[in-house]
Design an enzyme around this catalytic site. Structure first.
Site, mmCIF file in Angstrom:
data_model
loop_
_atom_site.group_PDB
_atom_site.id
_atom_site.type_symbol
_atom_site.label_atom_id
_atom_site.label_comp_id
_atom_site.label_asym_id
_atom_site.label_seq_id
_atom_site.Cartn_x
_atom_site.Cartn_y
_atom_site.Cartn_z
ATOM 1 N N GLU A 107 95.969 -18.418 -21.719
ATOM 2 C CA GLU A 107 94.986 -17.346 -21.538
ATOM 3 C C GLU A 107 95.213 -16.314 -22.641
ATOM 4 O O GLU A 107 96.327 -15.790 -22.774
ATOM 5 C CB GLU A 107 95.156 -16.690 -20.176
ATOM 6 C CG GLU A 107 94.026 -15.705 -19.879
ATOM 7 C CD GLU A 107 94.413 -14.544 -18.977
ATOM 8 O OE1 GLU A 107 93.504 -13.937 -18.395
ATOM 9 O OE2 GLU A 107 95.618 -14.236 -18.853
ATOM 10 N N ASP A 134 97.051 -16.400 9.450
ATOM 11 C CA ASP A 134 97.471 -15.038 9.085
ATOM 12 C C ASP A 134 96.440 -14.337 8.187
ATOM 13 O O ASP A 134 96.664 -13.218 7.730
ATOM 14 C CB ASP A 134 98.855 -15.036 8.421
ATOM 15 C CG ASP A 134 98.858 -15.734 7.062
ATOM 16 O OD1 ASP A 134 97.809 -16.281 6.660
ATOM 17 O OD2 ASP A 134 99.918 -15.733 6.398
ATOM 18 N N ASP A 166 89.364 -13.397 -12.218
ATOM 19 C CA ASP A 166 89.268 -12.064 -12.827
ATOM 20 C C ASP A 166 87.832 -11.671 -13.161
ATOM 21 O O ASP A 166 87.603 -10.540 -13.621
ATOM 22 C CB ASP A 166 90.069 -12.022 -14.142
ATOM 23 C CG ASP A 166 91.553 -12.241 -13.947
ATOM 24 O OD1 ASP A 166 92.084 -11.828 -12.898
ATOM 25 O OD2 ASP A 166 92.177 -12.822 -14.857
ATOM 26 N N ASP A 221 93.201 -21.065 4.788
ATOM 27 C CA ASP A 221 94.348 -20.551 5.550
ATOM 28 C C ASP A 221 94.656 -21.506 6.686
ATOM 29 O O ASP A 221 93.824 -21.715 7.563
ATOM 30 C CB ASP A 221 93.998 -19.155 6.077
ATOM 31 C CG ASP A 221 95.051 -18.611 7.028
ATOM 32 O OD1 ASP A 221 96.206 -19.082 6.957
ATOM 33 O OD2 ASP A 221 94.709 -17.714 7.834
ATOM 34 N N ASP A 263 96.875 -20.622 2.023
ATOM 35 C CA ASP A 263 98.232 -21.132 1.802
ATOM 36 C C ASP A 263 98.187 -22.575 1.319
ATOM 37 O O ASP A 263 97.119 -23.196 1.259
ATOM 38 C CB ASP A 263 99.066 -20.994 3.086
ATOM 39 C CG ASP A 263 98.333 -21.527 4.308
ATOM 40 O OD1 ASP A 263 97.702 -22.599 4.183
ATOM 41 O OD2 ASP A 263 98.363 -20.872 5.380
HETATM 42 C C1 GLC Z 1 95.859 -12.340 -16.321
HETATM 43 C C2 GLC Z 1 95.516 -12.772 -14.920
HETATM 44 C C3 GLC Z 1 95.180 -11.552 -14.107
HETATM 45 C C4 GLC Z 1 96.402 -10.670 -14.069
HETATM 46 C C5 GLC Z 1 96.913 -10.347 -15.463
HETATM 47 C C6 GLC Z 1 98.309 -9.829 -15.415
HETATM 48 O O1 GLC Z 1 94.783 -11.759 -16.971
HETATM 49 O O2 GLC Z 1 94.484 -13.710 -14.949
HETATM 50 O O3 GLC Z 1 94.763 -11.882 -12.811
HETATM 51 O O4 GLC Z 1 96.099 -9.479 -13.401
HETATM 52 O O5 GLC Z 1 96.963 -11.477 -16.296
HETATM 53 O O6 GLC Z 1 99.194 -10.837 -15.018
#
Ligand code: GLC
Length: 557
Positions: free
Chosen positions: A262, A24, A335, A20, A28
């Site tokens: 992903e 704040d 995640d 940061d 960033d």
């Molecule tokens: C993917 C992201 C995750 C997000 C989800 C919805 O899995 O890595 O962080 O909550 O998609 O966008």
């Protein structure tokens, strides 16, 4: 330049939690730019930046309300350009997060779509009337029995038009309808705009969800309850067509890029298709099999990991993408809980355990991803109560489970183990009050162990996890067998030792990892051969096949 990413290592920055610059309490872009020497010292090739776009922050930026700007919390487009220039000046690339399965409900596209059934953008999203014979708003009147990944039904009623819209994630993340050619063209135009600006590729959020069965059938096995329904949108009917089209419309004729999709629920066979260069879809995918072995039907049902399951899974992915396609390699991201806490030992043996996990992962065939703080051996956080969590997934699950009568302590225990906020506590730069992350009040509490675990201390200590990552990254850059060698899993039935070889020509590496808190001997065939081998990575040992608790090692024959 083609396939340059086979020798590359990617570093993921989660901007809220990295650095940061303005006090704040939220990280960033200028904060990241000011810390690039950390990445350069580590030797990584690519920075993957989680979303920095304007967003109501319902899902920490994965709910985007403008694809072509920067949220003021994170800075400005000028700050982004500066970060990009500073990365390029150091020979590093920038990969942006691309979140186009859904937008924010505050995106102008959705505002227009919801404003009337006859609007031109109505079909940019999935609108459906209530279930036949039911009235809007009645319990069970949702158009399908699909559950949201963030608890509750995947449909939200919009009273103004009397129809429901689909949201696989939060109700503030409506799913885009990729059946619409206009949606696809708008996304491709936006992607070209970023590439023209100089960015080097995209990490594509849940991109294997973009093609849904347009009939939107009920999910299987419901018995009246809500189920994921994911069989109707994971790698749906047009997914390869869409990604091939995206490649033609966005990537063809551009060089030096990286694309990674992903893909929760992707199979090895599907991944081979996605990453076969001859098909021109994606460079690599993130698969989830290995991060789901320690859970039951949902991520909140904890079960112990069996090392033999982990080895069987990763060996299948190595073999499946050996001749065609390419793997991405990861233990953690924003995640997942912290790898050293989840898979190893974050107490007495933390340093050795974090190094062992890194050794095992980075010596696989594929492109490794380092999640910020992993290179310090950062751990899960000591969350006391539910008020310490910020993540929508955890908070919704807690509310739903407790309302359904589950024991709050039990629910909290699963949040502590699996909650995404474990990965999102601020980066630990030094031993000062807020770990050097901010001069203000951090949006999520700093882990108190930053007084010991921090970048400043790690860089000063040649035996640190940080310097171990540096060495592994350097090996990938300099030893062709690490990037290109073939892979053979050993000791498939051993519950303590992870062992495999890599071979290229007459060079052979043996990689060992002790996944237990006891000393152990790797019972290999031909032990004599390895006793004479050179120690490439790890601490010197009298007996090369004997491992200390949580110790990893690489030998070269
Ligand atoms: C993917 C992201 C995750 C997000 C989800 C919805 O899995 O890595 O962080 O909550 O998609 O966008």
């Amino acid at each position: 330049m083609s396939e340059w990413w086979k020798t590359a290592v990617v570093y993921q920055v989660y901007p809220r939690s990295f650095a940061d610059s303005d006090g704040d309490g939220i990280g960033d872009l200028p904060g990241i730019t000011a810390r690039l020497d950390h990445l350069a010292a580590l030797g990584v090739d690519v920075l993957w930046l989680s979303p920095i776009y304007p967003s109501p922050q319902d899902d920490a930026g994965y709910d985007i309300s403008d694809y072509r700007d920067v949220d003021p919390t994170f800075g400005s487009l000028a700050d982004l350009d500066r970060l990009l220039a500073e990365l390029h000046a150091r020979g590093m690339k920038l990969v942006m997060d691309l979140v186009v399965n859904h937008t924010s409900d505050e995106h102008p596209w959705f505002a227009e779509s919801r404003s009337g059934r006859a609007m031109a953008k109505r079909d940019w999203y999935w609108w459906r009337p209530p279930r036949a014979g039911m009235r809007a708003g009645d319990p069970g009147a949702e158009p399908t029995n699909w559950r949201s990944a963030f608890s509750g039904p995947a449909w939200e009623l919009d009273p103004a038009t009397g129809e429901y819209y689909l949201h696989i994630f939060s109700r503030k993340q409506p799913d885009l309808n990729w059946e619409s050619p206009e949606v696809r063209e708008a996304v491709y135009a936006m992607m070209r705009w970023w590439l023209d600006r100089g960015v080097d590729g995209f990490r594509m959020d849940v991109v294997n969800f973009i093609s849904k069965d347009p009939a939107l059938p009920d999910g299987h096995g419901a018995g009246g309850a809500f189920v994921t329904g994911s069989e109707h949108y994971i790698c749906g009917p047009r997914i390869h067509e869409f990604l091939a089209e995206m490649h033609r419309e966005v990537f063809a004729g551009r060089d030096g890029l990286l694309t990674v999709g992903e893909m929760p629920g992707v199979t090895v066979d599907e991944a081979r298709l996605f990453t076969d260069p001859a098909r021109a879809e994606l460079d690599m995918v993130f698969q989830f099999e290995h991060v789901e072995l320690d859970q039951g039907a949902t991520k909140w049902e904890l079960r112990p990991l069996r090392l033999t399951d982990l080895k069987a899974s990763l060996a299948r992915w190595q073999a499946g993408l050996a001749d065609v396609g390419w793997n991405s390699l990861y233990w953690g991201n924003h995640d997942q809980p912290r790898a050293v806490s989840r898979y190893a030992d974050d107490g007495e043996h933390r340093v050795r355990a974090a190094k062992m996990l890194a050794t095992v992962l980075h010596m696989h065939r594929g492109t490794p991803y380092v999640y910020q703080g992993e290179e310090l051996g950062m751990t899960n956080a000591p969350f006391a109560g539910v008020e310490d969590f910020r993540d929508i997934e955890s908070l919704n699950h807690y509310a739903e489970a407790v309302a359904a009568g589950e024991d709050p302590e039990h629910v909290l225990a699963s949040l502590r183990a699996m909650g995404r906020d474990n990965a999102r506590t601020p980066m630990q730069w030094d031993a000062s009050e807020h770990a050097g992350f901010t001069t203000g009040t951090p949006w999520l509490a700093v882990n108190p162990n930053h007084v010991e675990i921090n970048a400043e201390a790690a860089r000063a200590d040649p035996g640190s996890v940080f310097h171990h990552y540096r060495r592994l990254i350097e090996l990938r850059h300099t030893l062709p067998v690490v990037a290109h060698g073939d892979f053979t899993m050993l000791l498939a039935h051993d519950e303590r030792v992870y062992a495999f070889t890599r071979r290229l020509g007459d060079i052979e590496l043996l990689v060992l990892g002790n996944f237990s808190g006891e000393p152990v001997v790797a019972e290999l065939p031909e032990p004599e051969r390895w006793r004479a081998a050179e120690l490439l990575v790890g601490e010197p040992a009298d007996e090369p096949l004997m491992l200390r608790p949580w110790e990893g090692r690489v030998l070269r024959a």
